[in-house]
Structures are given as structure tokens and as C-alpha cells.
Design a protein around this motif. Structure first.
Motif, PDB file in Angstrom:
ATOM      1  N   GLY A 190       0.814  -1.226   0.000  1.00 29.65           N
ATOM      2  CA  GLY A 190       0.000   0.000   0.000  1.00 29.65           C
ATOM      3  C   GLY A 190       0.836   1.260   0.000  1.00 29.65           C
ATOM      4  N   PHE A 191       1.922   1.236   0.767  1.00 30.51           N
ATOM      5  CA  PHE A 191       2.805   2.409   0.791  1.00 30.51           C
ATOM      6  C   PHE A 191       3.428   2.646  -0.577  1.00 30.51           C
ATOM      7  CE2 PHE A 191       7.008   4.324   1.569  1.00 30.51           C
ATOM      8  CZ  PHE A 191       6.606   5.517   2.155  1.00 30.51           C
ATOM      9  N   VAL A 205       2.135   1.756  -3.480  1.00 28.93           N
ATOM     10  CA  VAL A 205       1.119   2.309  -4.382  1.00 28.93           C
ATOM     11  C   VAL A 205       0.893   3.790  -4.120  1.00 28.93           C
ATOM     12  CG1 VAL A 205      -1.314   2.191  -5.022  1.00 28.93           C
ATOM     13  CG2 VAL A 205      -0.006   0.088  -4.734  1.00 28.93           C
ATOM     14  N   TYR A 206       0.876   4.188  -2.851  1.00 30.73           N
ATOM     15  CA  TYR A 206       0.683   5.595  -2.485  1.00 30.73           C
ATOM     16  C   TYR A 206       1.790   6.471  -3.053  1.00 30.73           C
ATOM     17  CZ  TYR A 206       0.870   9.791   0.354  1.00 30.73           C
ATOM     18  OH  TYR A 206       0.964  11.081   0.776  1.00 30.73           O
ATOM     19  N   ARG A 207       3.071   5.949  -2.953  1.00 24.63           N
ATOM     20  CA  ARG A 207       4.184   6.754  -3.456  1.00 24.63           C
ATOM     21  C   ARG A 207       4.131   6.887  -4.976  1.00 24.63           C
ATOM     22  NH1 ARG A 207       8.459   7.890  -0.194  1.00 24.63           N
ATOM     23  NH2 ARG A 207       8.959   9.211  -1.978  1.00 24.63           N
ATOM     24  N   VAL A 240       1.343   6.809  -6.874  1.00 26.40           N
ATOM     25  CA  VAL A 240       0.267   7.746  -7.219  1.00 26.40           C
ATOM     26  C   VAL A 240       0.671   9.186  -6.929  1.00 26.40           C
ATOM     27  CG1 VAL A 240      -2.076   8.436  -6.644  1.00 26.40           C
ATOM     28  CG2 VAL A 240      -1.537   6.018  -6.926  1.00 26.40           C
ATOM     29  N   GLU A 241       1.340   9.373  -5.791  1.00 33.40           N
ATOM     30  CA  GLU A 241       1.768  10.728  -5.436  1.00 33.40           C
ATOM     31  C   GLU A 241       2.773  11.282  -6.433  1.00 33.40           C
ATOM     32  OE1 GLU A 241       3.522  13.169  -1.572  1.00 33.40           O
ATOM     33  OE2 GLU A 241       3.629  10.983  -1.653  1.00 33.40           O
ATOM     34  N   SER A 242       3.690  10.385  -6.870  1.00 32.98           N
ATOM     35  CA  SER A 242       4.701  10.805  -7.836  1.00 32.98           C
ATOM     36  C   SER A 242       4.056  11.169  -9.173  1.00 32.98           C
ATOM     37  CB  SER A 242       5.729   9.696  -8.026  1.00 32.98           C
ATOM     38  OG  SER A 242       6.682  10.055  -8.999  1.00 32.98           O
ATOM     39  N   SER A 267       0.927  12.148  -9.655  1.00 31.80           N
ATOM     40  CA  SER A 267       0.161  13.389  -9.476  1.00 31.80           C
ATOM     41  C   SER A 267       1.065  14.604  -9.456  1.00 31.80           C
ATOM     42  CB  SER A 267      -0.655  13.312  -8.184  1.00 31.80           C
ATOM     43  OG  SER A 267      -1.546  12.219  -8.222  1.00 31.80           O
ATOM     44  N   ARG A 268       2.224  14.445  -8.833  1.00 31.53           N
ATOM     45  CA  ARG A 268       3.153  15.576  -8.762  1.00 31.53           C
ATOM     46  C   ARG A 268       3.682  15.927 -10.152  1.00 31.53           C
ATOM     47  NH1 ARG A 268       7.391  14.554  -4.312  1.00 31.53           N
ATOM     48  NH2 ARG A 268       5.415  14.496  -3.151  1.00 31.53           N
TER      49      ARG A 268
END
Length: 504
Positions: free
Chosen positions: A22-23, A25-27, A29-31, A33-34
């Protein structure tokens, strides 16, 4: 217990594994989006390019434009004053012909008029003769009266002598009575003589009336003879001519209409509101200047005048007032009664008003102005006049910038980019000088700034594109973009920097 411990350990490992996934996947998605945010340009507020101008106070004398007709206030119906045959008709006695005062128009056979004149002269001479006889009869009657008075005195003296002789006895009573009878007869004769004088004098009075009547008849005969020649009483133009040589006319037959071409006026109708503009404080009509224009296709005739009067009554079913303007025209003018003309009336001057295009206000008289942040603000103005494509406004904030062309999408609170002579920007040119370019008018969804080019700069960029060697499709696409009202700033920068002008 060992089985339970192993189960707990496996469960913890399974949870740790899911947490790590999960962590991760979060990183990711965040990357992602950024990166998208980094590539996406900053969102800018959309603004509209508008034409603006300043509200300036001025004094304006409006002009009311109406349509009317030319008419003549001086006409004369030329009619036959006596009966007879037309023995002479002037060659200028025709429709549309101009004649001068005193010109002979037609002549009626004067034979009957001359005969009547001779009879009138004979009647006057006879009346004068009878009057002279009456005057001589008065003189003779007065002389006879004087002689009768002398005879009466003698009869009285004779009667007195007879009475004295009677007293002395030398006369008889018969002699005295005879003298008394003679005296009475003489007194009667005196009375008759006096009555004759009165009658003779009254006859003189009657003969005076007879002579006066004969003199009037003579003057009428002379006037009748004179009126066999019909002359123009004033200079003008002939119309409705109906006379031919040899025609027999009766008294009062219409022969023509003489129109004074210099006594012209314009007749037109004003609405009630327009009529009120030409009244002073006391409610009296002012003599406003008037200009009348006759359109002749490629040429127009203008005549000046002034507002003179209004019609005495308002026709049933009509609104407003029928007005008349006196015109200043010279002899030989091309204007004719019945011409359909344009009438321009100069109204009294209006002070401290703003003249703006009619497209700047809506039906409610609202005006869009700009505040300090270049946002639109609605101002309620007082509409005074509509002058073609312009209107006159009062009660407006003078000195404020307003939108001179109101578009349907504009409303209060919107941010706009002013475009006008007072709001142009200066940008450096390749030669180092300053070139006026309209302010940025819009920002597209792709982040491109769109500008409106001045005609000289647009022609210069089009010339650069035509000189360049590039594919025909790309050149056509660039030229189409340059011919649009709004051109991307990035394309302008590429063309002016000497790079390949590819549309972004």
C-alpha cells in the motif's frame, strides 16, 4: 501454543506485506500526481477583451430629424373677371413657367367692356346736366320768392291806406275787403314760392346721388375694361393652366394657379415628446433653426429657415403636432410645393452630457464601467436623446472608463482586458523601438496567451511567413492563425525571434 504463535507471526508478516504494498502504491500515485501538476500550467482567470473609452462631459445641441413636405403659403387662382372670348394668350402662359409681376397673361375681348364704358360716360354726363338744371331752378325760385315778398309788402301798404280812407269816409268797405283778399292771395303765393325752393334744393340732393351713382358705374366700366387684360400680381410659377386662344370664358372661370416660389415653408409632424423640446419656460414655441434637405439622388439641396408656428388644431386620431417652418429661399429655387424633404431641427443646447455609442447601453439604460481592478460595474444612466448610432446620457460618472460595445456575455464582476487608444501597451520590436500591441485579451485552456495585433505588425509577420521556406500545409496553418482576431503570443515570439514558426 506453538501453533498459535506461528499463526500470529504469519498474520503479522501478511499484514506487513500488505502495508508495504500500500505504501508503494501511495508513493507511485503521489509521484504521478506531482508530475501532472508540474506539467499543468497554473490556472488563470479568464478575461474578455473589450473596447473602452472615457466618459467626458460636453455641451451638445441635438438635432431632431423628421420628414415633411414643401408647401407655398402664397397662392393665387387666376380667374376671368368678365365674360368674353380670349383674344390673346401669352406664350409663357404654361404649366411650370415662371412669370414676373405685371406680365400680361391673357386678354379677353374688350368690345363689350368698351361699350359699357361709353354708356357709363353718357349716363354721367346726363346726370351732370340734370344737376346743373336743378341748381339753375333753385336760383330762379329764389328770385321769384324775392319778387313775391316785394309784392306782399305793397299789398300790405295798400290795405293800410284803404283802412285809413275808410275811417275818413273816402273809401268803402268793399274796397277794403278786396285789398284784404289780394293780400291773402299774395301770402299764399309766397308760401308756394318757398315750397318751390325747398323742392328745387331737394332735387339738387337727388341729382348729387344720381351723379355719384353714374360716376361709380363709370369706374366699374373702366375697371371691367382694365380687367380684360389679366396680369400677374406677383412673380411666381404657373400651374393648372387652362386657357386657349379663342376660348369663350365666363365670369369667375379658373384659368390657372399662380404660386409664389419664394414663399415656401415646410410642413411636418412632431411627436408630443419632440414638440416639448421646442418650448421655452413659459410654454411658448421657440424659433429654432431648421435645415431642409431635398435628396435628388446624386445631389442634395439644402435650405435654411426657422421654426415658425404650430397648426391651430390637432386632427382627430393624430398624435403630436403639425408644425410649419419658414424657409429662406431665393427666386429660381429648385424646391417645389409637394417635395418630400428631410427636416433637421436644432434643439436647445444640453449641458454636461456624455455622448456614447448606442451599443454601450442596454434597453434599461445601463452602462458598464471599469473599476480599479478592471472589473465591470453597472451604472444606471439617464437617457436623454438617441442620435443615430449615438446616445446622450446624463447622471453618469464623468472621467470613468466605460465599455463602448456591450457584448451579451459581459456582466457585473467580470474581469476584462481594456482595448482602446488609452489602454494599448508597448512591446519592444526587433529594431529596438516600441510597437503598440493591444492588451492580452484571453488565456486559452492550454495556457497560451492570446493578443490582438495592430494592422502594421500583422502585415509584417505575414510577410515573414511568406518569405520562409516551409511546407505548404504548415505555412497555410500559420497564416490562418495570423489572420484571426486573436493570435497566440508564443507564435508571435517564434516569428520575431527568427525561429521556425510552428503553431503551438
Amino acid at each position: 501454543m506453538r501453533f498459535l504463535a506461528r499463526g500470529l507471526i504469519g498474520l503479522m508478516l501478511f499484514a506487513a506485506t500488505f502495508a508495504a504494498i500500500g505504501f508503494g502504491v501511495y508513493r507511485v500515485v503521489e509521484s504521478v500526481s506531482r508530475d501532472e501538476v508540474r506539467r499543468r500550467p497554473p490556472v488563470q482567470e479568464r478575461s474578455y477583451s473589450v473596447n473602452v473609452a472615457k466618459l467626458t462631459a460636453e455641451d451638445v445641441a441635438p438635432t431632431t430629424v423628421v420628414y415633411g413636405q414643401i408647401r407655398s403659403w402664397r397662392k393665387l387662382e387666376v380667374r376671368a373677371s368678365s365674360e368674353g372670348r380670349l383674344v390673346e394668350v401669352d406664350e409663357d402662359f404654361r404649366d411650370g413657367q415662371a412669370v414676373k409681376e405685371g406680365d400680361l397673361l391673357v386678354k379677353i375681348d374688350p368690345a363689350d367692356a368698351k361699350s359699357g364704358l361709353l354708356d357709363a360716360k353718357a349716363a354721367l354726363a346726363d346726370a351732370d346736366s340734370q344737376k346743373a338744371e336743378a341748381e339753375e331752378a333753385v336760383i330762379a325760385a329764389e328770385q321769384e320768392l324775392e319778387a313775391t315778398r316785394k309784392q306782399l309788402d305793397l299789398r300790405r301798404q295798400s290795405l293800410d291806406r284803404q283802412r285809413q280812407l275808410l275811417k275818413k269816409g273816402y273809401a268803402t268797405m268793399v274796397q277794403v275787403e278786396q285789398e284784404e283778399l289780394s293780400l291773402a292771395a299774395m301770402e299764399q303765393s309766397l308760401s308756394n314760392r318757398m315750397q318751390s325752393i325747398i323742392t328745387a334744393r331737394k332735387r339738387i340732393g337727388r341729382m348729387d346721388l344720381t351723379v355719384e351713382r353714374a360716376d361709380n358705374v363709370l369706374r366699374d366700366a373702366e375697371r371691367t375694361l382694365e380687367e380684360t387684360e389679366i396680369r400677374a400680381p406677383f412673380s411666381g410659377t404657373l400651374d393648372q393652366v387652362n386657357a386657349t386662344l379663342g376660348r369663350r370664358v365666363s365670369t369667375n372661370d379658373a384659368l390657372a394657379v399662380l404660386i409664389d416660389s419664394t414663399a415656401l415653408e415646410a410642413s411636418f409632424t412632431l411627436s408630443t415628446s419632440e414638440f416639448s423640446r421646442f418650448l421655452d419656460d413659459q410654454g411658448k414655441l421657440i424659433h429654432a433653426p431648421v435645415t431642409v434637405e431635398l435628396d435628388l439622388g446624386g445631389k442634395s439641396i439644402k435650405v435654411s429657415g426657422h421654426l415658425e408656428r404650430a397648426a391651430a388644431v390637432v386632427a382627430e386620431g393624430d398624435a403630436g403636432r403639425q408644425m410649419f417652418a419658414s424657409l429662406t429661399v431665393e427666386a429660381g429655387t429648385i424646391l417645389r410645393p409637394g417635395d418630400f424633404v428631410t427636416v433637421r431641427l436644432q434643439e436647445p443646447e444640453l449641458t454636461q452630457v456624455a455622448r456614447v455609442p448606442a451599443a454601450a447601453i442596454n434597453a434599461a439604460g445601463e452602462l458598464l464601467t471599469l473599476d480599479d481592478e478592471q472589473r465591470l460595474v453597472i451604472v444606471q444612466a439617464k437617457l436623454l436623446r438617441r442620435l443615430g448610432d449615438e446616445v446622450l446620457l446624463a447622471d453618469v460618472p464623468f472621467g470613468t472608463t466605460y465599455v463602448s460595445e456591450r457584448l451579451p456575455q459581459l456582466g457585473p464582476g467580470l474581469k476584462v482586458a481594456p482595448r482602446g487608444t488609452e489602454d494599448t501597451q508597448d512591446v519592444p520590436s526587433r529594431e529596438g523601438g516600441r510597437r503598440p500591441v493591444a492588451a492580452v485579451s484571453d488565456t486559452s485552456s492550454a495556457g497560451q496567451q492570446m493578443v490582438a495585433l495592430e494592422a502594421p505588425r500583422r502585415d509584417e509577420l505575414i510577410s515573414k511567413v511568406n518569405r520562409r521556406n516551409m511546407p505548404a500545409e504548415r505555412k497555410t496553418e500559420i497564416l490562418q492563425m495570423l489572420n484571426r482576431p486573436m493570435v497566440p503570443q508564443s507564435l508571435i515570439d517564434r516569428l520575431e525571434s527568427g525561429g521556425r514558426g510552428q503553431p503551438g
